[in-house]
Motif scaffolding. Structure first.
Motif, PDB file in Angstrom:
ATOM      1  N   GLU A 155      40.014  77.745  77.884  1.00 34.19           N
ATOM      2  CA  GLU A 155      38.949  77.114  78.355  1.00 34.19           C
ATOM      3  C   GLU A 155      39.273  75.785  77.595  1.00 34.19           C
ATOM      4  O   GLU A 155      39.984  75.448  76.544  1.00 34.19           O
ATOM      5  CB  GLU A 155      37.525  77.352  77.814  1.00 34.19           C
ATOM      6  N   SER A 156      38.977  74.835  78.402  1.00 35.97           N
ATOM      7  CA  SER A 156      39.429  73.210  77.665  1.00 35.97           C
ATOM      8  C   SER A 156      37.918  72.351  78.085  1.00 35.97           C
ATOM      9  O   SER A 156      37.140  72.358  78.826  1.00 35.97           O
ATOM     10  CB  SER A 156      40.184  72.173  78.195  1.00 35.97           C
ATOM     11  N   ARG A 157      37.430  71.134  77.089  1.00 36.54           N
ATOM     12  CA  ARG A 157      36.370  70.832  77.363  1.00 36.54           C
ATOM     13  C   ARG A 157      36.776  69.355  76.495  1.00 36.54           C
ATOM     14  O   ARG A 157      37.691  68.926  76.590  1.00 36.54           O
ATOM     15  CB  ARG A 157      35.187  71.024  76.485  1.00 36.54           C
ATOM     16  N   GLY A 158      36.035  68.295  77.085  1.00 40.92           N
ATOM     17  CA  GLY A 158      35.408  67.252  76.349  1.00 40.92           C
ATOM     18  C   GLY A 158      35.592  66.261  77.617  1.00 40.92           C
ATOM     19  O   GLY A 158      35.707  66.516  78.738  1.00 40.92           O
ATOM     20  N   ARG A 159      35.426  64.964  77.106  1.00 40.51           N
ATOM     21  CA  ARG A 159      34.997  63.662  77.309  1.00 40.51           C
ATOM     22  C   ARG A 159      35.975  63.035  78.199  1.00 40.51           C
ATOM     23  O   ARG A 159      36.822  62.427  77.056  1.00 40.51           O
ATOM     24  CB  ARG A 159      33.418  63.026  77.303  1.00 40.51           C
ATOM     25  N   PRO A 160      36.164  62.140  78.762  1.00 41.24           N
ATOM     26  CA  PRO A 160      37.438  60.996  78.761  1.00 41.24           C
ATOM     27  C   PRO A 160      37.422  60.187  78.205  1.00 41.24           C
ATOM     28  O   PRO A 160      36.313  59.869  76.649  1.00 41.24           O
ATOM     29  CB  PRO A 160      36.424  60.001  79.646  1.00 41.24           C
ATOM     30  N   ARG A 161      39.108  60.141  77.609  1.00 44.41           N
ATOM     31  CA  ARG A 161      39.449  59.647  76.243  1.00 44.41           C
ATOM     32  C   ARG A 161      38.850  58.080  76.289  1.00 44.41           C
ATOM     33  O   ARG A 161      39.141  57.649  76.948  1.00 44.41           O
ATOM     34  CB  ARG A 161      40.454  60.812  75.462  1.00 44.41           C
ATOM     35  N   GLY A 162      38.674  57.630  74.980  1.00 42.57           N
ATOM     36  CA  GLY A 162      39.104  56.116  74.672  1.00 42.57           C
ATOM     37  C   GLY A 162      40.839  55.830  74.477  1.00 42.57           C
ATOM     38  O   GLY A 162      41.421  56.771  74.568  1.00 42.57           O
ATOM     39  N   LEU A 163      40.915  54.513  74.640  1.00 46.70           N
ATOM     40  CA  LEU A 163      42.159  53.934  75.375  1.00 46.70           C
ATOM     41  C   LEU A 163      43.081  54.411  73.838  1.00 46.70           C
ATOM     42  O   LEU A 163      44.539  54.561  73.966  1.00 46.70           O
ATOM     43  CB  LEU A 163      42.406  52.931  75.792  1.00 46.70           C
ATOM     44  N   LEU A 164      42.392  53.961  72.763  1.00 46.87           N
ATOM     45  CA  LEU A 164      43.261  54.657  71.446  1.00 46.87           C
ATOM     46  C   LEU A 164      43.750  55.648  70.708  1.00 46.87           C
ATOM     47  O   LEU A 164      44.664  55.772  70.347  1.00 46.87           O
ATOM     48  CB  LEU A 164      42.307  54.169  70.368  1.00 46.87           C
ATOM     49  N   ASN A 165      43.552  56.942  72.050  1.00 50.01           N
ATOM     50  CA  ASN A 165      43.924  57.743  71.920  1.00 50.01           C
ATOM     51  C   ASN A 165      45.771  57.636  72.464  1.00 50.01           C
ATOM     52  O   ASN A 165      46.458  58.853  72.384  1.00 50.01           O
ATOM     53  CB  ASN A 165      42.779  59.362  72.709  1.00 50.01           C
ATOM     54  N   PHE A 166      45.877  57.346  72.895  1.00 50.30           N
ATOM     55  CA  PHE A 166      46.953  56.957  74.263  1.00 50.30           C
ATOM     56  C   PHE A 166      47.473  55.522  73.835  1.00 50.30           C
ATOM     57  O   PHE A 166      47.069  55.427  72.782  1.00 50.30           O
ATOM     58  CB  PHE A 166      47.117  56.755  76.001  1.00 50.30           C
ATOM     59  N   ASN A 167      49.001  55.297  74.501  1.00 50.63           N
ATOM     60  CA  ASN A 167      50.369  54.161  73.988  1.00 50.63           C
ATOM     61  C   ASN A 167      48.617  52.779  75.081  1.00 50.63           C
ATOM     62  O   ASN A 167      49.047  52.741  75.305  1.00 50.63           O
ATOM     63  CB  ASN A 167      51.078  54.430  74.960  1.00 50.63           C
TER      64      ASN A 167
END
Length: 191
Positions: free
Chosen positions: A75-87
């Motif tokens: 299973e996976s869960r979570g909300r859309p992530r903020g940009l700081l998680n990416f480049n």
């Protein structure tokens, strides 16, 4: 994610010949294949997206086969992530609220695909302490706020990506079939 197994006829034959042992071996095999699926999901997500495995790990959960059941789930869960998680460029470790780039930002969420974001965006600190890019916008009737936070993708969306899902499915099937066949043959030769 649901996976169909091609070697099901062999599994059924083993189950008929040695139902107690085959059921136990199948449950163990399913759980080991689930662990392989978990590892492969982390690898594929980190290859496809510019996010680390550690950034996704806490949002994936294994539900193992127990008792008389042979069903297992990733299973996976979570909300859309903020940009700081990416480049994002320019990037500061902890950007100061209201700091903005005069040239705008370049983002890379999918590996190798840079996109520009306008210079209207600025960093904002939310109540929980997380820092996100946001811009001013017209408030909607439903939402009275006049800020729009830049959101990316969630872990379920990354796991559901066609390329990621195909590779995870392929590895899981191969692992399950291999582990089950090897374990059953070991049990049969022991008899």
């Amino acid at each position: 994610m649901e996976i169909e197994i091609r070697g099901l006829e062999d599994i059924k034959r083993y189950l008929e010949a040695m139902p107690d042992e085959a059921g136990s071996v199948l449950r163990t095999s399913v759980n080991r294949a689930l662990a392989a699926a978990h590892r492969e999901a982390l690898i594929q997500i980190s290859r496809r997206y510019t996010i680390s495995m550690q950034g996704v790990e806490k949002e994936l959960r294994e539900i193992r086969a127990k008792g008389g059941s042979i069903a297992a789930k990733l299973e996976s869960r979570g909300r859309p992530r903020g940009l700081l998680n990416f480049n994002v460029h320019p990037k500061k470790e902890t950007p100061a609220p209201a700091w903005t780039s005069k040239r705008g930002y370049a983002t890379e969420i999918l590996s190798g695909q840079f996109e520009d974001i306008s210079r209207d965006y600025f960093w904002i600190a939310l109540k929980g302490g997380s820092v996100h890019l946001a811009r001013r916008a017209e408030p909607s009737k439903r939402d009275k706020k006049n800020l729009r936070i830049f959101k990316t993708v969630s872990t379920p969306q990354m796991l559901g990506n066609k390329d990621v899902a195909e590779k995870v499915t392929e590895v899981t099937k191969a692992t399950l079939e291999e582990i089950f066949a090897r374990s059953m043959e070991r049990r049969l030769t022991r008899r």
